[in-house]
Design a protein around this motif. Sequence first.
Motif, PDB file in Angstrom:
ATOM      1  N   PRO A  13       0.852  -1.195   0.000  1.00  0.00           N
ATOM      2  CA  PRO A  13       0.000   0.000   0.000  1.00  0.00           C
ATOM      3  C   PRO A  13       0.890   1.248   0.000  1.00  0.00           C
ATOM      4  CG  PRO A  13       0.014  -1.032   2.165  1.00  0.00           C
ATOM      5  CD  PRO A  13       0.779  -1.938   1.248  1.00  0.00           C
ATOM      6  N   TRP A  14       0.490   2.241  -0.769  1.00  0.00           N
ATOM      7  CA  TRP A  14       1.262   3.477  -0.810  1.00  0.00           C
ATOM      8  C   TRP A  14       0.958   4.329   0.415  1.00  0.00           C
ATOM      9  CZ3 TRP A  14       1.521   5.985  -6.314  1.00  0.00           C
ATOM     10  CH2 TRP A  14       2.260   5.164  -7.164  1.00  0.00           C
ATOM     11  N   VAL A  15       2.002   4.922   0.959  1.00  0.00           N
ATOM     12  CA  VAL A  15       1.841   5.882   2.043  1.00  0.00           C
ATOM     13  C   VAL A  15       1.112   7.093   1.455  1.00  0.00           C
ATOM     14  CG1 VAL A  15       3.090   7.401   3.612  1.00  0.00           C
ATOM     15  CG2 VAL A  15       3.936   5.077   3.201  1.00  0.00           C
ATOM     16  N   PRO A  16       0.062   7.581   2.101  1.00  0.00           N
ATOM     17  CA  PRO A  16      -0.654   8.742   1.565  1.00  0.00           C
ATOM     18  C   PRO A  16       0.240   9.986   1.487  1.00  0.00           C
ATOM     19  CG  PRO A  16      -1.932   7.684   3.310  1.00  0.00           C
ATOM     20  CD  PRO A  16      -0.564   7.061   3.313  1.00  0.00           C
ATOM     21  N   ASP A  17       0.147  10.713   0.383  1.00  0.00           N
ATOM     22  CA  ASP A  17       0.945  11.933   0.209  1.00  0.00           C
ATOM     23  C   ASP A  17       0.778  12.884   1.384  1.00  0.00           C
ATOM     24  OD1 ASP A  17       1.840  11.044  -2.230  1.00  0.00           O
ATOM     25  OD2 ASP A  17       0.618  12.409  -3.415  1.00  0.00           O
ATOM     26  N   SER A  18      -0.450  13.021   1.854  1.00  0.00           N
ATOM     27  CA  SER A  18      -0.751  13.996   2.905  1.00  0.00           C
ATOM     28  C   SER A  18      -0.123  13.650   4.255  1.00  0.00           C
ATOM     29  CB  SER A  18      -2.265  14.129   3.073  1.00  0.00           C
ATOM     30  OG  SER A  18      -2.825  12.878   3.428  1.00  0.00           O
TER      31      SER A  18
END
Length: 92
Positions: A13-18
């Motif tokens: 899962p990608w770490v959220p940009d925010s």
Amino acid sequence: MVGRVNPSHQRPPWVPDSSVAACTRCRTSFSFELRRHHCRFCGNIFCHYCSSKSRPVLALGYADPVRVCDACHDLCALRDVFLDVVRTGDLR
């Protein structure tokens, strides 16, 4: 964790940009000029300087070269060497 091993062969899962204000590796703050980039192998966020390499990641379904962080690039390269030695039996 930078450069973590992904034994499940599933895309992480990608770490959220925010949720990230600075590069995971060098801790330089992101800005309009210093953009965020996701490593396709570990899913963490890095600056361009810490994720400037690309490579195929066949175990995760990326046949064409994709952006990876420096740690994952090195990890994948070591894995390739190890698998080549296992495959060929050549310990040179």
